[in-house]
Design a protein around this motif. Structure first.
Motif, short mmCIF file in Angstrom:
data_model
loop_
_atom_site.label_atom_id
_atom_site.label_comp_id
_atom_site.label_asym_id
_atom_site.label_seq_id
_atom_site.Cartn_x
_atom_site.Cartn_y
_atom_site.Cartn_z
N SER A 71 0.85 -1.19 0.00
CA SER A 71 0.00 0.00 0.00
C SER A 71 0.88 1.23 0.00
CB SER A 71 -0.92 0.01 1.23
OG SER A 71 -0.13 -0.06 2.41
N PRO A 72 1.02 1.91 -1.16
CA PRO A 72 1.89 3.10 -1.24
C PRO A 72 1.47 4.15 -0.24
CG PRO A 72 1.20 2.38 -3.42
CD PRO A 72 0.38 1.61 -2.44
N PRO A 73 2.41 4.81 0.41
CA PRO A 73 2.08 5.84 1.39
C PRO A 73 1.43 7.04 0.74
CG PRO A 73 4.43 5.85 0.96
CD PRO A 73 3.85 4.66 0.25
N THR A 74 0.51 7.66 1.45
CA THR A 74 -0.15 8.86 0.96
C THR A 74 0.71 10.06 1.28
OG1 THR A 74 -1.31 9.13 3.05
CG2 THR A 74 -2.40 7.80 1.36
N GLU A 75 0.31 11.21 0.75
CA GLU A 75 1.07 12.43 1.02
C GLU A 75 1.06 12.77 2.51
OE1 GLU A 75 3.02 13.71 -1.02
OE2 GLU A 75 2.36 12.56 -2.74
N SER A 76 -0.07 12.47 3.20
CA SER A 76 -0.11 12.73 4.63
C SER A 76 0.88 11.84 5.36
CB SER A 76 -1.52 12.51 5.19
OG SER A 76 -1.93 11.15 4.94
N THR A 77 1.02 10.58 4.86
CA THR A 77 2.03 9.70 5.44
C THR A 77 3.41 10.25 5.17
OG1 THR A 77 0.58 7.82 5.04
CG2 THR A 77 2.87 7.33 5.54
N GLY A 78 3.59 10.82 3.96
CA GLY A 78 4.87 11.41 3.63
C GLY A 78 5.23 12.52 4.59
N THR A 79 4.23 13.34 4.95
CA THR A 79 4.48 14.41 5.90
C THR A 79 4.95 13.84 7.23
OG1 THR A 79 2.77 15.73 4.83
CG2 THR A 79 3.48 16.42 7.02
N SER A 80 4.32 12.75 7.69
CA SER A 80 4.70 12.15 8.96
C SER A 80 6.10 11.56 8.87
CB SER A 80 3.69 11.08 9.37
OG SER A 80 3.70 10.01 8.45
N LEU A 81 6.48 11.07 7.68
CA LEU A 81 7.82 10.50 7.53
C LEU A 81 8.90 11.57 7.69
CD1 LEU A 81 7.38 7.97 4.58
CD2 LEU A 81 7.74 7.48 6.98
N PHE A 82 8.59 12.80 7.30
CA PHE A 82 9.53 13.88 7.53
C PHE A 82 9.48 14.34 8.99
CE2 PHE A 82 9.37 14.54 2.88
CZ PHE A 82 10.73 14.53 2.64
N ALA A 83 8.28 14.31 9.56
CA ALA A 83 8.13 14.77 10.94
C ALA A 83 8.76 13.80 11.93
CB ALA A 83 6.64 14.94 11.27
N LEU A 84 8.78 12.52 11.58
CA LEU A 84 9.31 11.52 12.51
C LEU A 84 10.80 11.71 12.78
CD1 LEU A 84 8.53 9.03 14.14
CD2 LEU A 84 9.13 7.62 12.18
N PRO A 85 11.67 11.85 11.76
CA PRO A 85 13.09 12.10 12.08
C PRO A 85 13.31 13.45 12.74
CG PRO A 85 12.71 12.25 9.71
CD PRO A 85 11.46 11.69 10.31
N ALA A 86 12.49 14.46 12.40
CA ALA A 86 12.62 15.75 13.06
C ALA A 86 12.31 15.62 14.55
CB ALA A 86 11.69 16.77 12.41
N GLN A 87 11.28 14.84 14.86
CA GLN A 87 10.92 14.62 16.26
C GLN A 87 12.03 13.86 16.98
OE1 GLN A 87 7.23 12.55 16.72
NE2 GLN A 87 7.38 12.41 18.95
N ALA A 88 12.61 12.87 16.31
CA ALA A 88 13.68 12.08 16.92
C ALA A 88 14.91 12.95 17.18
CB ALA A 88 14.05 10.91 16.01
N LEU A 89 15.22 13.85 16.25
CA LEU A 89 16.37 14.73 16.43
C LEU A 89 16.12 15.75 17.55
CD1 LEU A 89 17.56 15.40 12.78
CD2 LEU A 89 18.64 13.98 14.52
N ARG A 90 14.86 16.19 17.69
CA ARG A 90 14.55 17.10 18.81
C ARG A 90 14.79 16.40 20.14
NH1 ARG A 90 9.86 18.29 15.62
NH2 ARG A 90 10.08 20.30 14.52
N ALA A 91 14.36 15.13 20.22
CA ALA A 91 14.58 14.36 21.45
C ALA A 91 16.07 14.14 21.69
CB ALA A 91 13.84 13.02 21.36
N GLU A 92 16.81 13.87 20.62
CA GLU A 92 18.25 13.70 20.75
C GLU A 92 18.91 15.00 21.21
OE1 GLU A 92 22.02 11.69 20.29
OE2 GLU A 92 19.94 11.07 20.59
N ARG A 93 18.43 16.11 20.68
CA ARG A 93 19.00 17.41 21.07
C ARG A 93 18.77 17.69 22.54
NH1 ARG A 93 17.06 23.33 18.81
NH2 ARG A 93 18.80 24.55 19.67
N GLU A 94 17.57 17.37 23.03
CA GLU A 94 17.27 17.57 24.45
C GLU A 94 18.16 16.68 25.32
OE1 GLU A 94 15.38 19.73 26.08
OE2 GLU A 94 15.06 20.73 24.15
#
Length: 290
Positions: free
Chosen positions: A5-28
């Motif tokens: 099931s190919p990811p939708t554009e909304s899923t694509g947005t979450s795929l970018f948000a997920l590493p950003a969230q992980a890096l924020r946690a790493e930064r903290e």
């Protein structure tokens, strides 16, 4: 690999948000992490481009996260601070490159660093990434037709290239963005080198990057070696940006951009000193004549 099931554009947005969230946690988490260390008994292992490499042993129980630029302090009574670079960090040894020669042995040095040098910028880029952008679309959906590369490039291969590597090189050259995976010693470095040589042979420019100096050196040397087999001389066109892991490796040093800049700077300084000496001699002669 095809996905059910190919990811939708909304899923694509979450795929970018997920590493950003992980890096924020790493930064903290890094805010409370150790950001300084005192090293003792460093030995001079070589020099390159005006930098002197000192090798220190670190305690077994100390874990250092990868950093590049550090501030180095000397002399506790009258501290002097200069900028340095960590060029190698493996096992219990760390190699620090300093822009000054402190002799064969450096008794003590205090290194401090800041983990916030690059993380905020990366987080901002990921947070503002548009999943509809062509590059982002190709990253998230490599199976889409727009990821296909219309120009046909002949894959480079040497006598020791396996059929699997040739097939991988051909597939990579057919795409704008590709992913290459393989276990240790499966030939990933050689495959990437062959891809780079294929592009160079087609008149393209190539940028090779790696997470560390040692990996970058290994990839460059493999590309140079395979280039010789294919009749491609990289000595005239390749440039190694950043300090290499081994300062005495002549094969790497010959490609160093820093060494080339330092050599030209030294030549300019020598020419200036010669002109000043001639000018002083000229005016001394004029004074004597007067």
């Amino acid at each position: 690999h095809p996905m059910s099931s190919p990811p939708t554009e909304s899923t694509g947005t979450s795929l970018f948000a997920l590493p950003a969230q992980a890096l924020r946690a790493e930064r903290e988490k890094l805010r409370t992490a150790r950001n300084e260390i005192v090293l003792f008994g460093g030995s001079l292992v070589g020099s390159l481009a005006g930098f002197y490499y000192y090798r220190f042993e670190v305690p077994d129980d100390l874990y250092l996260r990868p950093v590049h630029h550090v501030s180095c302090s000397f002399n506790q009574l009258q501290p002097v601070t200069i900028g340095g670079r960590i060029v190698s960090l493996e096992n219990q040894f760390v190699v620090v490159a300093l822009p000054m020669d402190f002799g064969q042995i450096l008794p003590e040095i205090k290194c401090t660093w800041d983990y916030d040098d690059h993380l905020p910028h990366v987080i901002d880029v990921l947070a503002g990434a548009d999943p509809a952008h062509p590059v982002a679309s190709a990253v998230l959906h490599p199976e889409r037709p727009e990821n296909s590369y219309a120009v046909t490039i002949e894959p480079a291969a040497t006598g020791g290239t396996s059929p699997e590597q040739t097939d991988a090189v051909r597939k990579i050259l057919q795409n704008r963005i590709s992913y290459l995976w393989g276990p240790v010693r499966s030939g990933k470095t050689q495959t990437l080198a062959l891809v780079a040589l294929s592009y160079l042979r087609a008149g393209k420019s190539v940028l090779l990057t790696a997470p560390g100096a040692a990996q970058a050196d290994q990839l460059l040397l493999r590309t140079v070696a395979l280039g010789k087999e294919l009749g491609i001389d990289l000595n005239a066109i390749a440039s190694r940006v950043g300090l290499p892991a081994d300062p005495v490796a002549t094969d790497i040093g010959s490609f160093s951009l820093e060494r080339e800049v330092e050599t030209k700077r030294s030549d300019k300084k020598k020419q200036l000193e010669e002109r000043v000496a001639l000018l002083r001699s000229y005016w001394k002669t004029k004074v004597n004549q007067y």
